[in-house]
Design a protein around this motif. Sequence first.
Motif, short mmCIF file in Angstrom:
data_model
loop_
_atom_site.label_atom_id
_atom_site.label_comp_id
_atom_site.label_asym_id
_atom_site.label_seq_id
_atom_site.Cartn_x
_atom_site.Cartn_y
_atom_site.Cartn_z
N ASP A 244 1.44 -8.48 -12.03
CA ASP A 244 2.49 -7.46 -11.91
C ASP A 244 3.31 -7.61 -10.64
O ASP A 244 4.29 -6.89 -10.47
CB ASP A 244 1.95 -6.05 -12.08
N ARG B 288 0.83 -1.22 0.00
CA ARG B 288 0.00 0.00 0.00
C ARG B 288 0.86 1.25 0.00
O ARG B 288 0.35 2.36 0.19
CB ARG B 288 -0.91 -0.02 1.23
N GLU C 201 -6.82 -2.38 -3.33
CA GLU C 201 -7.62 -3.07 -4.34
C GLU C 201 -6.71 -3.69 -5.36
O GLU C 201 -6.09 -2.99 -6.16
CB GLU C 201 -8.58 -2.08 -5.02
N PHE C 202 -6.53 -4.98 -5.29
CA PHE C 202 -5.79 -5.69 -6.33
C PHE C 202 -6.36 -7.09 -6.42
O PHE C 202 -7.00 -7.57 -5.48
CB PHE C 202 -4.28 -5.74 -6.03
N ARG C 203 -6.15 -7.69 -7.55
CA ARG C 203 -6.55 -9.09 -7.72
C ARG C 203 -5.49 -9.96 -7.06
O ARG C 203 -4.29 -9.68 -7.15
CB ARG C 203 -6.67 -9.43 -9.20
N ARG D 10 -5.48 -6.11 1.57
CA ARG D 10 -6.84 -6.06 1.03
C ARG D 10 -7.84 -5.67 2.12
O ARG D 10 -8.74 -4.87 1.89
CB ARG D 10 -7.21 -7.42 0.45
N PRO E 112 0.37 1.24 -7.30
CA PRO E 112 -0.42 0.20 -6.62
C PRO E 112 -0.40 -1.10 -7.42
O PRO E 112 -0.55 -1.06 -8.65
CB PRO E 112 -1.84 0.79 -6.57
N PRO E 113 -0.14 -2.23 -6.77
CA PRO E 113 -0.18 -3.49 -7.52
C PRO E 113 -1.59 -3.76 -8.05
O PRO E 113 -2.58 -3.39 -7.42
CB PRO E 113 0.22 -4.55 -6.48
N ARG E 114 -1.65 -4.36 -9.24
CA ARG E 114 -2.94 -4.66 -9.87
C ARG E 114 -3.33 -6.11 -9.67
O ARG E 114 -4.48 -6.44 -9.48
CB ARG E 114 -2.83 -4.41 -11.38
N HIS E 115 -2.34 -6.97 -9.81
CA HIS E 115 -2.63 -8.41 -9.75
C HIS E 115 -1.42 -9.10 -9.12
O HIS E 115 -0.36 -9.19 -9.74
CB HIS E 115 -2.90 -8.95 -11.16
N ILE E 116 -1.61 -9.56 -7.91
CA ILE E 116 -0.53 -10.22 -7.18
C ILE E 116 -0.77 -11.73 -7.23
O ILE E 116 -1.88 -12.19 -6.95
CB ILE E 116 -0.50 -9.76 -5.71
#
Lengths: 266, 278
Positions: free
Chosen positions: A101, A19, A51-53, A46, A25-29
């Motif tokens: 990402d 964060r 907000e990330f996948r 989260r 900001p990460p999008r998809h971890i």
Amino acid sequence: MNSPSRHFLLIAALARHLRDPAFPPPRHIAIGAASPIPAGAAWLARAMGAEFRLSLLHRRRGNPFTEGSRELFDLAGQGRIDRFLLGGGEIEELAGQGRIDMFFLGGGEIDGEANINLIGTGEWPGLEARFPGSFGSAFMYFMVPRIVLFREEHSPRTLVERVQWVSAPGRSPAHHFRRGGAEVLLTSRAFFHFREGGFHLISLHPGETLAGVQAATGFRFTVAPDLAETPPPTAEELHLIRTEVASRLASDYPAFASRLAAPPPL
Amino acid sequence: MIGPAREVSVDALAARIPDGALIALPPDYSLSPVSLVAALIRRRVAALRLFCLPVGGFLADLLIGAGSVAEIETSAVSLGEFGPAPRFLAALRAGRLRLRDATCPALHTALQAAEKGVPFMPLRGILGSDILAHRPDWGVIDNPFADGPDPIVLIPAIRPDFALFHAPLADREGNVWVGRRRELATLAHAAEASLVTVERICDEALLEDERMAPGLITAPYITAIAESPRGAAPLGLLDLYEPDSATLTAYARAARDEEGFRAFLGRFLAGEENAVPS
């Protein structure tokens, strides 16, 4: 520091990086094998509004990979995030990034150039001390733009000047296809950024000193002028780790989750 | 009827696998054929070559400890939350095991090449890794379609002699349901033969069910099937049963030395270690 409190600190510290406004900001971890602390950190971030996948390779229920574990690697290889998912201004910033990402990697040994060794020490393939093996690191380190290195043991035998065997190199020549590499390193003693080919000490965990961390680290690193103490978890973070995070981890890491959820020592 | 053979027992399935075979196994968190591996050990199979898709765990460690394995190709061997794989480490130290270190996507890629019937497939990454330096069977070429230098690794196709796995369900035509563990479909496509245990064989025709069909490996890829209720225990099976932590913890502890391993193996083969109710 005893082990459960250290795990709370590590989860909170990693979650704060996810964060940290100084980074995109990460999008998809995605999170691979045997990673309860990274998984806990992602769930905590989260729970605190990030907000990330989040795609957990070993999730027992609701596993997001419907093509099996192969899909994690295909996904990492597939190039840019779908433009339709992004607002116009962000496309440029994310150009060249993969559909995943951010990914977490560890190493039996990690050196000052962020090379990681999951093979072992001594004669190949690790006849002195054999580590589990390289898992997907030799691919993911190249293909995922942002790699978070996590190694709990911080000692001269884990953080070394030069790894004995390279599972995955920290850097590659310019003509080798590579999307990214190490971004940070978190250990049980300290938190580093990786920049310009070397580690940069950002904060010391409570109870650690610069001299102590230098003695425990086999590679040279630079020190932030505003070197700080890693903030201990806040009351809110502790509460969330004991409740929501522990419950999210329970099915995949039952023993670890039950330690997190246990009542704090008096 | 043309279709997979239905074996009367898991032991009959195991009897089809000769010494020295190249067998492919899924990892502990997938559809692990525990009862079939137990049957293999009971029949004292020898000199197996293991191909782990993509990592080995409890089953690989059991087979190695039992002295059934000459060679293993894998991206890692570990008991996960239960710790290192003790018999794997002991065999490696003692020089009783040839290890071909890989990285997970390379193993998937080798099977994807085999299922397409092409001799190799390219894979990104890996350049500069010592894994590559120790795999004379892997190659590196310059991408022929790039404008400038662009080295890329080539992974040769692998056709295992046998794919072994344990699925929740098959039907009477021999279609096997693996759900989202689709890498096992690629494995079955690539392997010469697939020997499968299942929790149960149902009377419904699974291909007729739109919801089940995408999770099926169809009968042409399946060589033989045997029913084996709780055939993945003490490992878990999808949402049907959880891994039995007590047994796996006991294994990790017992297998630290040869004597403890032998004692565990004796109880395990007698059905005393995987009979824990869910």
